[in-house]
Design a protein around this motif. Structure first.
Motif, short mmCIF file in Angstrom:
data_model
loop_
_atom_site.label_atom_id
_atom_site.label_comp_id
_atom_site.label_asym_id
_atom_site.label_seq_id
_atom_site.Cartn_x
_atom_site.Cartn_y
_atom_site.Cartn_z
N PRO A 143 32.51 39.76 41.96
CA PRO A 143 32.46 38.36 41.55
C PRO A 143 33.13 38.17 40.19
CG PRO A 143 30.35 39.41 41.14
CD PRO A 143 31.19 40.41 41.88
N ALA A 179 30.07 29.52 43.82
CA ALA A 179 31.14 30.36 44.36
C ALA A 179 31.89 29.59 45.43
CB ALA A 179 30.56 31.64 44.97
N ARG A 195 35.42 36.11 49.32
CA ARG A 195 34.55 37.20 49.78
C ARG A 195 35.13 38.59 49.55
NH1 ARG A 195 34.65 36.49 56.31
NH2 ARG A 195 33.45 38.43 56.15
N ASP A 239 30.46 33.29 40.77
CA ASP A 239 30.07 34.27 41.78
C ASP A 239 31.11 34.44 42.89
OD1 ASP A 239 27.59 34.87 40.57
OD2 ASP A 239 26.74 33.03 41.39
N SER A 240 32.28 33.81 42.75
CA SER A 240 33.34 33.96 43.74
C SER A 240 33.87 35.40 43.71
CB SER A 240 34.48 33.00 43.44
OG SER A 240 34.05 31.65 43.51
N VAL A 241 33.90 36.03 44.87
CA VAL A 241 34.29 37.44 44.96
C VAL A 241 35.80 37.55 45.20
CG1 VAL A 241 34.00 39.59 46.26
CG2 VAL A 241 32.03 38.12 45.77
#
Length: 290
Positions: free
Chosen positions: A234, A257, A262, A199-201
């Motif tokens: 993400p 994440a 972000r 889920d890391s953007v």
């Protein structure tokens, strides 16, 4: 305009050099190798062999070019040596800024990154401070960015281009790059570790769009600008699309994440006339040679 392009044979420099020449600028480009110098000369620009870690040699090169603006596109990424790239951000920028000042140059356009911001909700704009983390290796990376930006800002007209993750020809995300190798499980890309679909953007920018921003930034007001596409996303969204574009197996989706991951907002660059030709990685990944 007389332009001194430091790093003319890097991923962005390679794309930027013909844009500068086509726009009518008089360009002096640097490379650390004779092969690079020959490539610059073939493009029609003046070429000089210079190492940014050689302060006196760089000072002479800038003085002889008599530029109106210095463009900093220096990186050291080919060997995936983070310490070498950080040293270039610290020492190479120091030498380039000192050389510009000695030559009476007050304007610099410098390459920075858009993923050094402090954690928070939503994509970061340029008002968000850099990450104060002590966690390594991120703290080392952010320290290099902070040094680069603060040194560039010693000149009265400093434009800082905070690029998203670069993809396209000559980048790590190109079909022949190490990210593709990592997705395919190639041992040559072990330094990257795994490509994670979590889920890391992240925010991306095609290298051609990055170069166009640098061209336009020759006349932008001083300040920092995020140069990213329009769709922070993400890893769970972009990794499978990249894998498909590279004909590689997608990694499994994972949870979690990085708190700092972000993405970044590009309204500042857009307000100054830059529009990405590749507004999303969704279509851009499949057009990396276009």
């Amino acid at each position: 305009m007389r332009v001194f392009l430091a790093g003319a044979t890097g991923a962005i420099g390679r794309q930027l050099l013909p844009l500068l020449l086509d726009a009518g600028h008089e360009v002096t480009g640097t490379s650390r190798s004779e092969e690079g110098v020959s490539r610059i000369r073939r493009s029609g620009a003046r070429a000089v062999r210079a190492d940014a870690l050689d302060a006196e040699g760089l000072r002479r090169a800038v003085a002889e070019a008599v530029p109106d603006v210095v463009v900093h596109q220096l990186t050291d990424l080919s060997g995936a040596d983070g310490a070498a790239n950080d040293r270039l951000r610290h020492q190479g920028t120091r030498h380039l800024v000192d050389a510009a000042r000695a030559a009476g140059v007050g304007r610099i356009v410098a390459q920075s990154i858009a993923w050094a911001y402090a954690p928070g909700d939503g994509p970061a704009d340029e008002s968000v401070p850099l990450d104060p983390t002590d966690e390594q290796p991120r703290a080392r990376i952010v320290a290099g960015v902070r040094a680069l930006e603060s040194q560039a800002a010693e000149l009265p007209e400093a434009v800082l281009l905070r690029y998203g993750i670069l993809y396209g020809p000559g980048t790590w995300y190109a079909p022949d790059g190490p990210v593709a190798d990592a997705l395919r499980g190639d041992a040559r890309a072990r330094f990257l570790g795994r490509v994670v679909a979590d889920d890391s953007v992240a925010s991306f920018v095609h290298v051609r769009d990055a170069a166009r921003a640098a061209l336009l930034a020759l006349t932008w007001p001083p300040g920092a600008y995020n140069v990213t596409d329009d769709e922070p996303a993400p890893g769970s969204a972009w990794v499978p699309v990249l894998a498909a574009a590279l004909s590689a197996p997608p990694p499994p989706r994972t949870a979690g994440a990085a708190p700092w991951a972000r993405g970044a907002a590009n309204a500042g660059a857009r307000a100054n006339g830059w529009t990405p030709a590749y507004p999303s990685w969704r279509t851009g990944f499949a057009r990396q040679d276009g």
